[in-house]
Motif scaffolding. Structure first.
Motif, PDB file in Angstrom:
ATOM      1  N   GLU A   1       0.833  -1.201   0.000  1.00  0.00           N
ATOM      2  CA  GLU A   1       0.000   0.000   0.000  1.00  0.00           C
ATOM      3  C   GLU A   1       0.871   1.256   0.000  1.00  0.00           C
ATOM      4  O   GLU A   1       1.935   1.283   0.615  1.00  0.00           O
ATOM      5  N   ILE A   2       0.399   2.272  -0.683  1.00  0.00           N
ATOM      6  CA  ILE A   2       1.061   3.575  -0.607  1.00  0.00           C
ATOM      7  C   ILE A   2       0.074   4.563   0.014  1.00  0.00           C
ATOM      8  O   ILE A   2      -1.130   4.298   0.041  1.00  0.00           O
ATOM      9  N   PRO A   3       0.583   5.675   0.511  1.00  0.00           N
ATOM     10  CA  PRO A   3      -0.304   6.647   1.187  1.00  0.00           C
ATOM     11  C   PRO A   3      -1.419   7.124   0.263  1.00  0.00           C
ATOM     12  O   PRO A   3      -1.236   7.187  -0.951  1.00  0.00           O
ATOM     13  N   SER A   4      -2.531   7.456   0.833  1.00  0.00           N
ATOM     14  CA  SER A   4      -3.613   8.025   0.031  1.00  0.00           C
ATOM     15  C   SER A   4      -3.177   9.385  -0.488  1.00  0.00           C
ATOM     16  O   SER A   4      -2.216   9.975  -0.003  1.00  0.00           O
TER      17      SER A   4
ATOM     18  N   GLU B   1      -7.626  -0.683  -6.906  1.00  0.00           N
ATOM     19  CA  GLU B   1      -8.807  -1.535  -7.053  1.00  0.00           C
ATOM     20  C   GLU B   1      -9.954  -0.922  -6.273  1.00  0.00           C
ATOM     21  O   GLU B   1      -9.845  -0.700  -5.072  1.00  0.00           O
ATOM     22  N   GLY B   2     -11.049  -0.693  -6.984  1.00  0.00           N
ATOM     23  CA  GLY B   2     -12.197  -0.092  -6.327  1.00  0.00           C
ATOM     24  C   GLY B   2     -11.805   1.206  -5.664  1.00  0.00           C
ATOM     25  O   GLY B   2     -11.070   2.003  -6.235  1.00  0.00           O
ATOM     26  N   ASN B   3     -12.243   1.407  -4.472  1.00  0.00           N
ATOM     27  CA  ASN B   3     -11.845   2.621  -3.774  1.00  0.00           C
ATOM     28  C   ASN B   3     -10.885   2.284  -2.628  1.00  0.00           C
ATOM     29  O   ASN B   3     -10.852   2.935  -1.598  1.00  0.00           O
ATOM     30  N   MET B   4     -10.116   1.240  -2.851  1.00  0.00           N
ATOM     31  CA  MET B   4      -9.104   0.869  -1.867  1.00  0.00           C
ATOM     32  C   MET B   4      -7.884   1.773  -2.069  1.00  0.00           C
ATOM     33  O   MET B   4      -7.721   2.374  -3.116  1.00  0.00           O
ATOM     34  N   PRO B   5      -7.035   1.834  -1.052  1.00  0.00           N
ATOM     35  CA  PRO B   5      -5.793   2.586  -1.218  1.00  0.00           C
ATOM     36  C   PRO B   5      -4.993   2.026  -2.396  1.00  0.00           C
ATOM     37  O   PRO B   5      -4.988   0.813  -2.622  1.00  0.00           O
ATOM     38  N   SER B   6      -4.332   2.903  -3.133  1.00  0.00           N
ATOM     39  CA  SER B   6      -3.528   2.443  -4.260  1.00  0.00           C
ATOM     40  C   SER B   6      -2.342   1.633  -3.753  1.00  0.00           C
ATOM     41  O   SER B   6      -1.905   1.777  -2.611  1.00  0.00           O
ATOM     42  N   ARG B   7      -1.836   0.777  -4.638  1.00  0.00           N
ATOM     43  CA  ARG B   7      -0.732  -0.099  -4.258  1.00  0.00           C
ATOM     44  C   ARG B   7       0.356  -0.092  -5.314  1.00  0.00           C
ATOM     45  O   ARG B   7       0.102   0.170  -6.483  1.00  0.00           O
ATOM     46  N   ILE B   8       1.550  -0.415  -4.867  1.00  0.00           N
ATOM     47  CA  ILE B   8       2.651  -0.644  -5.800  1.00  0.00           C
ATOM     48  C   ILE B   8       2.352  -1.901  -6.607  1.00  0.00           C
ATOM     49  O   ILE B   8       1.797  -2.858  -6.079  1.00  0.00           O
ATOM     50  N   THR B   9       2.718  -1.885  -7.876  1.00  0.00           N
ATOM     51  CA  THR B   9       2.434  -3.038  -8.725  1.00  0.00           C
ATOM     52  C   THR B   9       3.032  -4.312  -8.145  1.00  0.00           C
ATOM     53  O   THR B   9       4.041  -4.282  -7.437  1.00  0.00           O
TER      54      THR B   9
END
Lengths: 129, 129
Positions: B33-36, B67-75
DNA sequence: AAAGGTGTATTAAGTATATAATACACCTCG
DNA sequence: CGAGGTGTATTATATACTTAATACACCTTT
């Protein structure tokens, strides 16, 4: 003249950079005339005002000077010209070191890369356009 | 977080660069996870819109995903992460070679400079401001 | 269900850069 | 003398970047 500007840096900054590189390469004699603002603008396909801004900054840095309404000239102070070259070199080295340190790469590894790449593109100018 | 932005490059570009450097250093796990946007903006003292622009570009480059409205993530694609590191290295090397060639400096000379300077500032952080 | 945190999008205003179009004083050259 | 080339300065417009202030749909948590 065959100069490519990028769209990241201000054009007047790139023009200054261009002159510094030519100074570093010994392209200019001390006291040599440089193109007028209008002529440079014509050569580089930029606006005369942008050329003026570049020249003005170079004057403030002591790289060029203007007497009366004569064409501007490269400074006659050879120490200044020599320093330009040294500064560009130091700048290149520091940028490079800064980059590889933030990436955390062993020095020996990148030095090998540098040697390889350097020989690969041994020439540098092949302007055909 | 202690990040210094320059005023030359757009902030969102520097933010992307910051993430790429951390990826190159192995700071992120695949899928981490990365920061919002809002939190990153808060940490870096930038505008949420600027953070959004950086994240959006990183998504287009395949570096992060959402994905959806989840926090973005590193690939999760480790090949992509590995390539980031290689690209940064190649970029640093090419910039360096380009610089010293336009200045016309012998390679051996600058390599010596690099070795000296590299050891001199053996650490890399000394931010006091 | 309500609150709050996600990502996402829109609109507006401010700043820096680049271009454009002039204008003017000065000097040289013909 | 007059034309034209110097450097220099001013004003206006357009664009990109940044910040700002909202707004909304979605989902989780309470």
């Amino acid at each position: 003249m065959n100069v490519k500007f990028n769209n990241r840096d201000p054009v007047y900054v790139q023009v200054i950079r261009l002159f510094k590189e030519q100074i570093a390469r010994g392209y200019f004699e001390p006291g040599q005339e440089i193109p007028s603002r209008r002529e440079l603008a014509n050569q580089l396909k930029i606006n005369p005002n942008t050329a003026q801004r570049a020249y003005k900054e170079m004057e403030e840095q002591g790289l060029v000077f203007t007497e009366g309404n004569m064409p501007s000239r490269i400074t006659k102070d050879e120490a200044v010209l020599k320093r330009v070259r040294e500064e560009l070199i130091v700048e290149a080295v520091e940028n490079f070191i800064g980059s590889i340190k933030t990436i955390n790469v062993p020095l020996s590894e990148v030095l090998e890369l540098v040697k390889e790449k350097y020989d690969t593109e041994s020439g540098e100018e092949e302007g055909s356009e």
